[in-house]
Design a protein around this motif. Structure first.
Motif, PDB file in Angstrom:
ATOM      1  N   ARG A   1      -4.274  12.042   3.933  1.00  0.00           N
ATOM      2  CA  ARG A   1      -3.274  12.914   3.323  1.00  0.00           C
ATOM      3  C   ARG A   1      -3.231  14.234   4.086  1.00  0.00           C
ATOM      4  O   ARG A   1      -4.264  14.841   4.360  1.00  0.00           O
ATOM      5  CB  ARG A   1      -3.604  13.161   1.845  1.00  0.00           C
ATOM      6  N   VAL A   2      -2.016  14.650   4.425  1.00  0.00           N
ATOM      7  CA  VAL A   2      -1.796  15.919   5.114  1.00  0.00           C
ATOM      8  C   VAL A   2      -1.060  16.834   4.153  1.00  0.00           C
ATOM      9  O   VAL A   2       0.069  16.540   3.750  1.00  0.00           O
ATOM     10  CB  VAL A   2      -0.984  15.720   6.410  1.00  0.00           C
ATOM     11  N   ASN A   3      -1.731  17.923   3.775  1.00  0.00           N
ATOM     12  CA  ASN A   3      -1.185  18.859   2.787  1.00  0.00           C
ATOM     13  C   ASN A   3      -0.796  18.131   1.500  1.00  0.00           C
ATOM     14  O   ASN A   3       0.232  18.434   0.885  1.00  0.00           O
ATOM     15  CB  ASN A   3       0.014  19.610   3.358  1.00  0.00           C
ATOM     16  N   GLY A   4      -1.624  17.140   1.143  1.00  0.00           N
ATOM     17  CA  GLY A   4      -1.436  16.408  -0.106  1.00  0.00           C
ATOM     18  C   GLY A   4      -0.464  15.251  -0.023  1.00  0.00           C
ATOM     19  O   GLY A   4      -0.296  14.512  -1.000  1.00  0.00           O
TER      20      GLY A   4
ATOM     21  N   VAL B   1      -5.835  18.353   6.290  1.00  0.00           N
ATOM     22  CA  VAL B   1      -6.052  16.908   6.392  1.00  0.00           C
ATOM     23  C   VAL B   1      -7.254  16.494   5.532  1.00  0.00           C
ATOM     24  O   VAL B   1      -8.346  17.063   5.658  1.00  0.00           O
ATOM     25  CB  VAL B   1      -6.289  16.488   7.858  1.00  0.00           C
ATOM     26  N   LYS B   2      -7.029  15.496   4.688  1.00  0.00           N
ATOM     27  CA  LYS B   2      -8.112  14.927   3.877  1.00  0.00           C
ATOM     28  C   LYS B   2      -8.046  13.403   3.984  1.00  0.00           C
ATOM     29  O   LYS B   2      -6.953  12.834   4.080  1.00  0.00           O
ATOM     30  CB  LYS B   2      -8.000  15.346   2.413  1.00  0.00           C
ATOM     31  N   THR B   3      -9.207  12.762   3.953  1.00  0.00           N
ATOM     32  CA  THR B   3      -9.272  11.296   3.938  1.00  0.00           C
ATOM     33  C   THR B   3      -9.949  10.842   2.648  1.00  0.00           C
ATOM     34  O   THR B   3     -10.868  11.504   2.148  1.00  0.00           O
ATOM     35  CB  THR B   3     -10.046  10.775   5.165  1.00  0.00           C
ATOM     36  N   ARG B   4      -9.464   9.690   2.143  1.00  0.00           N
ATOM     37  CA  ARG B   4      -9.995   9.131   0.884  1.00  0.00           C
ATOM     38  C   ARG B   4     -10.468   7.707   1.134  1.00  0.00           C
ATOM     39  O   ARG B   4      -9.829   6.938   1.849  1.00  0.00           O
ATOM     40  CB  ARG B   4      -8.911   9.135  -0.201  1.00  0.00           C
ATOM     41  N   TYR B   5     -11.589   7.358   0.501  1.00  0.00           N
ATOM     42  CA  TYR B   5     -12.201   6.037   0.660  1.00  0.00           C
ATOM     43  C   TYR B   5     -12.455   5.488  -0.747  1.00  0.00           C
ATOM     44  O   TYR B   5     -13.216   6.085  -1.521  1.00  0.00           O
ATOM     45  CB  TYR B   5     -13.516   6.143   1.434  1.00  0.00           C
ATOM     46  N   GLY B   6     -11.796   4.347  -1.058  1.00  0.00           N
ATOM     47  CA  GLY B   6     -11.925   3.794  -2.408  1.00  0.00           C
ATOM     48  C   GLY B   6     -12.609   2.440  -2.443  1.00  0.00           C
ATOM     49  O   GLY B   6     -12.809   1.798  -1.413  1.00  0.00           O
TER      50      GLY B   6
ATOM     51  N   VAL C   1     -14.032  11.669  -0.828  1.00  0.00           N
ATOM     52  CA  VAL C   1     -12.953  12.441  -0.204  1.00  0.00           C
ATOM     53  C   VAL C   1     -13.584  13.443   0.756  1.00  0.00           C
ATOM     54  O   VAL C   1     -14.494  14.185   0.382  1.00  0.00           O
ATOM     55  CB  VAL C   1     -12.084  13.176  -1.248  1.00  0.00           C
ATOM     56  N   ILE C   2     -13.078  13.437   1.989  1.00  0.00           N
ATOM     57  CA  ILE C   2     -13.571  14.364   3.016  1.00  0.00           C
ATOM     58  C   ILE C   2     -12.422  15.266   3.461  1.00  0.00           C
ATOM     59  O   ILE C   2     -11.334  14.779   3.781  1.00  0.00           O
ATOM     60  CB  ILE C   2     -14.139  13.604   4.241  1.00  0.00           C
ATOM     61  N   ASP C   3     -12.690  16.561   3.461  1.00  0.00           N
ATOM     62  CA  ASP C   3     -11.707  17.548   3.928  1.00  0.00           C
ATOM     63  C   ASP C   3     -12.009  17.851   5.402  1.00  0.00           C
ATOM     64  O   ASP C   3     -13.089  18.328   5.738  1.00  0.00           O
ATOM     65  CB  ASP C   3     -11.819  18.829   3.091  1.00  0.00           C
ATOM     66  N   HIS C   4     -11.025  17.593   6.278  1.00  0.00           N
ATOM     67  CA  HIS C   4     -11.215  17.785   7.720  1.00  0.00           C
ATOM     68  C   HIS C   4     -10.606  19.081   8.229  1.00  0.00           C
ATOM     69  O   HIS C   4     -10.648  19.357   9.430  1.00  0.00           O
ATOM     70  CB  HIS C   4     -10.608  16.600   8.478  1.00  0.00           C
ATOM     71  N   GLY C   5     -10.067  19.893   7.351  1.00  0.00           N
ATOM     72  CA  GLY C   5      -9.416  21.124   7.779  1.00  0.00           C
ATOM     73  C   GLY C   5      -7.987  20.872   8.202  1.00  0.00           C
ATOM     74  O   GLY C   5      -7.542  19.725   8.321  1.00  0.00           O
TER      75      GLY C   5
END
Length: 304
Positions: free
Chosen positions: A290-293, A247-252, A240-244
């Motif tokens: 995900r934007v604000n979850g 915005v967060k991106t998840r890689y599974g 999981v990367i937080d981009h500020g």
């Protein structure tokens, strides 16, 4: 009866250089006194006249100097008025440009992505009060005009600083927007409701499934910070990367994770490798934004 005294007289004797007779002139004392008074008066009038003459000369010189100074002052005032007019026109153009920028900022917002920072606080304000001053503007009006220009320049500086901060923030936002494909392959399952391959029930799929060979690199789609790197249930190995900006991106389903927890990564950096871990039907990358979850369609952010 006594004889009255004779009036006092002076005798003027004139002796010639030649053999002419000596001449005598009797002058009453009162004549000489009157002559002295008259001569003194003439001398006084002459001195006063001479003094007045020199005074007029000095006044004429001063008047000439004053005329020259007045001409210089008029020239300087005209120059100041021209500069004031130029500054006023420049501020007016800046005002219009400021209004155009703010209008453009408002129109460029993208509500579909939910990432808009603006619009900037102020919209276009009242244009610069008063057009450029005429060349015949009175000198008395210049101080007030200059004070008005100083106040307008201060306001414009504040407005442009606000715009600069906005565009700096937009630059940071663009650097943080996940606009790249995280892996090369083909999309086998899109964002939205789908039939779950395990339960055959219709369920919400919160991301994209990108099929590709195991070990293929996974890239960070934008700048960000790693906030999770580990195993998470059916997702297998997850990054999981937080981009500020929320915005967060998840890689599974990863086979390997190269980025470390807390590491700051740049757009395009290799952060993991595609795998088949967790609940997976084959090698692929499960990718979420995900934007604000709240899960969003990743395709909204991909620009390439």
């Amino acid at each position: 009866m006594p004889t009255p005294p004779k009036a006092q007289q002076y005798t003027l004797i004139v002796v010639s250089d030649h053999s002419q007779a000596v001449r005598k002139f009797r002058l009453p004392r009162r004549w000489l006194r009157r002559g002295a008074y008259a001569g003194g008066g003439v001398a006084l009038v002459g001195l006063l006249t001479l003094g007045h003459y020199f005074s007029l000369l000095g006044t004429g010189t001063e008047n000439r100097i004053l005329r020259e100074e007045n001409a210089q002052l008029r020239s300087q005032i005209l120059l100041v008025q021209e500069k004031v007019a130029h500054i006023s026109a420049t501020l007016d153009r800046v005002e219009r440009f400021d209004a155009k920028l703010r209008t453009a900022v408002t129109q460029l917002q993208d509500p579909e992505r939910g990432l808009a920072i603006g619009p900037v606080g102020k919209s276009a304000e009242t244009p610069l009060a008063g057009a450029a001053p005429a060349a015949h503007e009175s000198v008395a009006a210049l101080p007030g005009r200059l004070a008005s220009l100083e106040s307008e320049a201060t306001r414009q500086e504040s407005s442009l600083r606000e715009l600069q901060e906005y565009f700096d923030d937009q630059k940071s936002l663009l650097a943080s927007t996940p606009s790249l494909w995280p892996a090369r392959g083909w999309v086998t399952s899109d964002f939205g409701v789908r039939v779950d391959p395990y339960t055959a029930e219709r369920m919400m799929h919160r991301g994209l499934d990108i099929a590709t060979a195991t070990g293929q690199p996974v890239y960070s789609p934008s700048d960000g910070t790693v906030v999770f790197a580990g195993t998470e249930g059916g997702y297998g190995k997850v990054l999981v990367i937080d981009h500020g900006y929320g915005v967060k991106t998840r890689y599974g389903h990863l086979s390997e994770i190269f980025a470390k927890l807390g590491e700051r990564v740049k757009r395009g950096a290799r952060v993991a490798a595609v795998g088949n871990t967790g609940r997976s039907t084959g090698p692929h990358l499960h990718y979420e934004v995900r934007v604000n979850g709240i899960p969003e369609n990743p395709r909204k952010f991909i620009l390439e």
